[in-house]
Design an enzyme around this catalytic site. Structure first.
Site, mmCIF file in Angstrom:
data_model
loop_
_atom_site.group_PDB
_atom_site.id
_atom_site.type_symbol
_atom_site.label_atom_id
_atom_site.label_comp_id
_atom_site.label_asym_id
_atom_site.label_seq_id
_atom_site.Cartn_x
_atom_site.Cartn_y
_atom_site.Cartn_z
ATOM 1 N N GLY A 96 13.640 20.809 77.373
ATOM 2 C CA GLY A 96 14.002 21.665 78.601
ATOM 3 C C GLY A 96 15.576 21.497 78.864
ATOM 4 O O GLY A 96 16.756 21.837 79.062
ATOM 5 N N TRP A 129 17.308 21.629 75.923
ATOM 6 C CA TRP A 129 17.568 22.678 75.119
ATOM 7 C C TRP A 129 19.087 23.276 76.370
ATOM 8 O O TRP A 129 19.563 24.236 74.803
ATOM 9 C CB TRP A 129 16.179 23.814 75.411
ATOM 10 C CG TRP A 129 16.639 24.992 75.970
ATOM 11 C CD1 TRP A 129 16.198 26.157 74.211
ATOM 12 C CD2 TRP A 129 17.076 25.992 76.295
ATOM 13 N NE1 TRP A 129 15.847 27.423 74.991
ATOM 14 C CE2 TRP A 129 17.047 27.454 76.143
ATOM 15 C CE3 TRP A 129 18.203 25.856 77.776
ATOM 16 C CZ2 TRP A 129 17.484 28.389 76.790
ATOM 17 C CZ3 TRP A 129 18.226 27.248 78.899
ATOM 18 C CH2 TRP A 129 18.133 28.667 78.487
ATOM 19 N N HIS A 130 18.913 22.447 77.402
ATOM 20 C CA HIS A 130 20.086 23.417 77.469
ATOM 21 C C HIS A 130 21.628 22.710 77.078
ATOM 22 O O HIS A 130 22.726 23.492 76.985
ATOM 23 C CB HIS A 130 20.418 23.251 79.072
ATOM 24 C CG HIS A 130 19.756 23.987 80.619
ATOM 25 N ND1 HIS A 130 18.622 23.595 80.111
ATOM 26 C CD2 HIS A 130 20.187 24.450 81.401
ATOM 27 C CE1 HIS A 130 18.163 24.296 80.907
ATOM 28 N NE2 HIS A 130 18.732 25.205 81.747
ATOM 29 N N GLY A 131 21.294 21.838 76.675
ATOM 30 C CA GLY A 131 22.324 21.137 75.486
ATOM 31 C C GLY A 131 23.110 19.995 74.200
ATOM 32 O O GLY A 131 21.764 18.943 74.208
ATOM 33 N N PHE A 173 24.638 28.293 76.755
ATOM 34 C CA PHE A 173 23.469 27.958 76.331
ATOM 35 C C PHE A 173 22.586 29.170 75.118
ATOM 36 O O PHE A 173 21.585 28.288 74.480
ATOM 37 C CB PHE A 173 22.452 27.602 77.221
ATOM 38 C CG PHE A 173 23.480 26.180 78.472
ATOM 39 C CD1 PHE A 173 23.480 24.895 78.211
ATOM 40 C CD2 PHE A 173 23.661 27.132 79.597
ATOM 41 C CE1 PHE A 173 24.604 24.232 79.182
ATOM 42 C CE2 PHE A 173 24.298 25.993 81.126
ATOM 43 C CZ PHE A 173 24.609 24.556 80.494
#
Length: 483
Positions: free
Chosen positions: A322, A325-327, A483
């Site tokens: 997770g 996924w954000h960066g 994002f």
């Protein structure tokens, strides 16, 4: 095209008027909404509309193949290959530079320098969101939760619908697809909910989030070593409120705009800073992502099955991914890993606490209530500060900047530059959203639905005028656009 701009206002007014004039012809109406959504997305860079259509076509064809295939092995192969393609596209655009830079640094450290194929890869806005929606569609078809769509048009509208296209919420196919097969209606409930949510979202974003960004958050995170500890401490609290108001504000506007077009999205935030545990926080924060990670990652990894050790491992892996996924940066990886580790530690500590500390259940009623109440207050304060600590790494532009920020929290002798009564007041107002009655917005919408349409329109226009008047100049992009 940003929501709180005149350009979007004109765009939405046209879409609203034309789409409802076509309500008796559902197929042309859907085509119009798809065209409007692609226009909205192409406003930033029209070339990426081909990427959006290409991934949509892959997901549609995979769904059709699953609908015609009965063999378990073949179905697993189809869904596995489709998810791989979706993630490969996401990985190329979002992580190519990060992994190549990290590999180059590792090779240099080992004395194995190589000429690597560096290139500048432009990140398409919203790719993380529409990728996850595409995966949810294919997996839901595979699991039998929805039938494979025969209409490419419906899948195109599902993936491209402009209110949630670039920053969520992540809409599930099982929630949205049935709405595309039902007659579309605009009721007073839709209008009242849309008006309340849009005005609430604009207030959060344009007033609270933008003031906090310009008055304290951006300056203190730009160079943490140049400011004192009080500025840094209040700056963390300010960012916690900023990102909540920015992101939940976008979600409110998106849900409200969808409601005015006749569609229903699920809530994406539920007063997360009143959570008394990290587990509760993730039930309230970015609900569409946390439930997506639970249903499409945590549970397939094994979830709570196979013992406590497997549960902690699966929690950590889910939050680690997770964060990624954000960066594509080490600070995001740390942010996700920290939440994963603390979720596991929290569950372990809670289990040990229940084993060794007697329950208040047998105590006199008042004592039990006082004990539980105090425990809850401590839990809320503790959880909020754990989240704020992790926000430092989320907001900082690099891991080293986050380290400088933490080091600066010890410099209490430095002068205060950014903490003002105005900033503290804005933070306090932002926190009010966390502790008002949970269904206040719904109750307000129910009270507005009885107003005549012209009066509701005037109220909507007056609300936008007031927000525009008190907001700072300029319109900053929403944080989650990156994002």
């Amino acid at each position: 095209m940003l929501f709180p701009t005149l350009t979007f206002g004109i765009f939405f007014l046209i879409v609203f008027t034309v789409s409802w004039s076509m309500r008796w012809t559902p197929v042309p109406r859907k085509w119009f909404l798809v065209a409007a959504s692609y226009f909205f997305y192409g406003w930033w860079d029209w070339r990426f509309t081909f990427l959006l259509f290409g991934t949509t076509l892959v997901n549609y064809l995979a769904g059709r193949a699953l609908g015609r295939t009965a063999g378990a092995g073949a179905r697993k192969l189809i869904v596995g290959a489709t998810v791989f393609v979706d993630l490969a596209v996401l990985a190329f655009f979002k992580y190519f530079d990060f992994f190549l830079t990290s590999l180059d640094g590792l090779l240099n450290t080992l004395g194995l320098e190589r000429d690597l194929p560096f290139m500048e890869v432009i990140l398409p806005i919203g790719i993380s969101f529409f990728t996850f929606q595409g995966i949810s569609y294919v997996v839901d078809v595979y699991r039998g939760q929805i039938k494979a769509e025969k209409s490419l048009l419906n899948v195109m509208l599902f993936k491209s619908f402009f209110p949630q296209l670039v920053a969520g919420p992540i809409v599930r196919a099982a929630d949205f697809m049935p709405q595309l097969h039902a007659p579309v209606r605009l009721t007073r409930n839709h209008v009242a909910v849309g008006v309340v949510l849009i005005l609430t979202g604009l207030t959060k974003k344009m007033v609270i989030a933008n003031y906090l960004a310009t008055e304290i958050v951006d300056p203190v995170f730009f160079d943490p070593s140049a400011v004192g500890a009080l500025d840094l401490l209040v700056g963390v609290y300010a960012y916690a409120i900023q990102i909540y108001c920015d992101f939940s504000g976008y979600s409110d506007i998106a849900i409200g705009v969808a409601a005015l077009l006749g569609y229903r999205f699920l809530a994406n935030f539920d007063q997360p800073y009143r959570a008394a545990s990290l587990q509760d926080f993730w039930r309230r924060w970015h609900i569409s992502l946390s439930t997506w990670l639970r249903d499409y990652l945590y549970i397939p990894l094994g979830g709570n099955r196979n013992g406590e050790g497997a549960r902690y491992r699966n929690l950590f892996l889910t939050m680690f991914l997770g964060g990624l996924w954000h960066g594509a940066a080490w600070n995001f990886i740390f942010w996700g890993s920290f939440h994963g580790a603390m979720l596991g530690l929290e569950r372990w500590a809670g289990r040990k606490f229940d084993e060794f500390v007697p329950s208040h259940a047998d105590a006199p009623g008042l004592f039990a209530r006082l004990g539980n109440g105090a425990q809850h207050v401590v839990g809320v304060i503790w959880t909020f500060h754990l989240v704020c600590f992790a926000w430092i790494f989320f907001r900082a532009d690099s891991f080293s900047t986050a380290a400088d920020y933490l080091a600066g929290l010890g410099h209490w002798s430095a002068a205060n530059s950014y903490v003002t009564p105005f900033v503290v007041g804005i933070i306090a107002i932002g926190m009010l959203f966390q502790f008002t009655p949970r269904h206040l917005g719904r109750e307000l919408a129910l009270s507005l639905r009885h107003l005549p349409s012209p009066v509701m329109g005037l109220l909507f226009g007056f609300g936008i005028f007031v927000i525009w008047s008190v907001a700072p100049e300029g319109v900053a992009p929403f944080i989650y656009f990156q994002f």
